[in-house]
Design an enzyme around this catalytic site. Structure first.
Site, short mmCIF file in Angstrom:
data_model
loop_
_atom_site.label_atom_id
_atom_site.label_comp_id
_atom_site.label_asym_id
_atom_site.label_seq_id
_atom_site.Cartn_x
_atom_site.Cartn_y
_atom_site.Cartn_z
N CYS A 171 20.26 -0.10 20.53
CA CYS A 171 20.06 -1.23 19.61
C CYS A 171 19.97 -0.74 18.17
O CYS A 171 19.63 0.42 17.90
CB CYS A 171 18.77 -1.97 19.96
SG CYS A 171 18.74 -2.69 21.60
N GLU A 216 17.78 -1.48 15.83
CA GLU A 216 16.44 -1.11 15.39
C GLU A 216 16.09 0.31 15.81
O GLU A 216 15.57 1.10 15.01
CB GLU A 216 15.39 -2.08 15.99
CG GLU A 216 15.58 -3.51 15.57
CD GLU A 216 16.45 -4.34 16.52
OE1 GLU A 216 16.19 -5.54 16.66
OE2 GLU A 216 17.39 -3.78 17.12
N CYS A 232 13.00 -2.36 21.76
CA CYS A 232 12.83 -2.09 20.33
C CYS A 232 11.41 -2.38 19.87
O CYS A 232 10.86 -1.65 19.05
CB CYS A 232 13.84 -2.90 19.51
SG CYS A 232 15.53 -2.27 19.71
N GLU A 287 27.20 0.02 21.42
CA GLU A 287 27.33 -0.21 22.85
C GLU A 287 28.14 0.88 23.53
O GLU A 287 28.80 1.68 22.87
CB GLU A 287 27.99 -1.57 23.10
CG GLU A 287 27.16 -2.74 22.65
CD GLU A 287 27.79 -4.09 22.92
OE1 GLU A 287 27.10 -5.08 22.73
OE2 GLU A 287 28.98 -4.16 23.31
N CYS A 325 14.34 -6.89 20.61
CA CYS A 325 14.21 -6.95 22.06
C CYS A 325 12.95 -6.18 22.48
O CYS A 325 12.30 -5.52 21.67
CB CYS A 325 15.44 -6.37 22.74
SG CYS A 325 15.57 -4.57 22.64
N ASN A 346 23.81 -1.73 16.14
CA ASN A 346 23.86 -1.52 17.58
C ASN A 346 25.15 -0.80 17.96
O ASN A 346 26.20 -1.00 17.35
CB ASN A 346 23.68 -2.83 18.37
CG ASN A 346 24.68 -3.92 18.04
OD1 ASN A 346 24.99 -4.17 16.88
ND2 ASN A 346 25.16 -4.60 19.06
#
Length: 160
Positions: A73, A75, A115, A64, A112, A62
């Site tokens: 993210c 994934e 994803c 940010e 999430c 990930n």
């Protein structure tokens, strides 16, 4: 009115050592790349590793950004890298590991919603399921045979 029930099946392994050797290797790659996560705001580190049909492993963590929600993210970082660099290869498996930087987490962390949608898109594109393995930083590992087990009413191109 009609009612339908949607069910899913999840395999739960006590720890990584119960997984097949190839999946243990994939999860180890996810753990390694988790350390590369850029998460100064959430302090929540995620690593993902994909096994492609040509045997390549593509990973992502990930990333940010202070301008939320501009981050990405793990994934999706891995999936989009695979799509960009290996566009004709199928994604066979994805291993995900996640948890807070400064404390233990043994609860499996699934992808999430964003994803899940991205993985579902690739599943639909390749017309083949993607096995999804997910865990915390340690402990139990969950496996679903297809992302659609986690997102059974997925939005796809047929709605467009």
């Amino acid at each position: 009115m009609e009612k339908k029930q949607i069910t899913t099946e999840i395999e739960i392994y006590e720890d990584v050592s119960e997984l097949p050797a190839a999946v243990q290797h994939l999860m180890q790659k996810a753990k390694e790349v988790r350390a590369n996560a850029y998460a100064p705001y959430s302090q929540f580190l995620v690593g993902a590793a994909l096994l492609l049909s040509n045997g390549e492993i593509v990973s992502g963590s990930n990333q940010e950004n202070s301008s939320y929600p501009s981050g990405l993210c793990a994934e999706r970082t891995a999936i989009y890298a695979a799509g960009a660099n290996f566009p004709n290869q199928k994604i066979l498996q994805i291993a995900i590991t996640a948890g807070p930087r400064e404390r233990a987490n043994t609860v499996p962390v699934p992808p999430c919603g964003a994803c899940r949608q991205a993985i579902a898109e690739y599943e639909q594109k390749q017309k083949q399921p993607i096995e999804v393995y997910f865990m915390g930083k340690s402990g139990k590992v969950c496996k679903v045979a297809s992302l659609l087990s986690l997102l059974p009413l997925a939005f796809d191109r047929h709605f467009l």
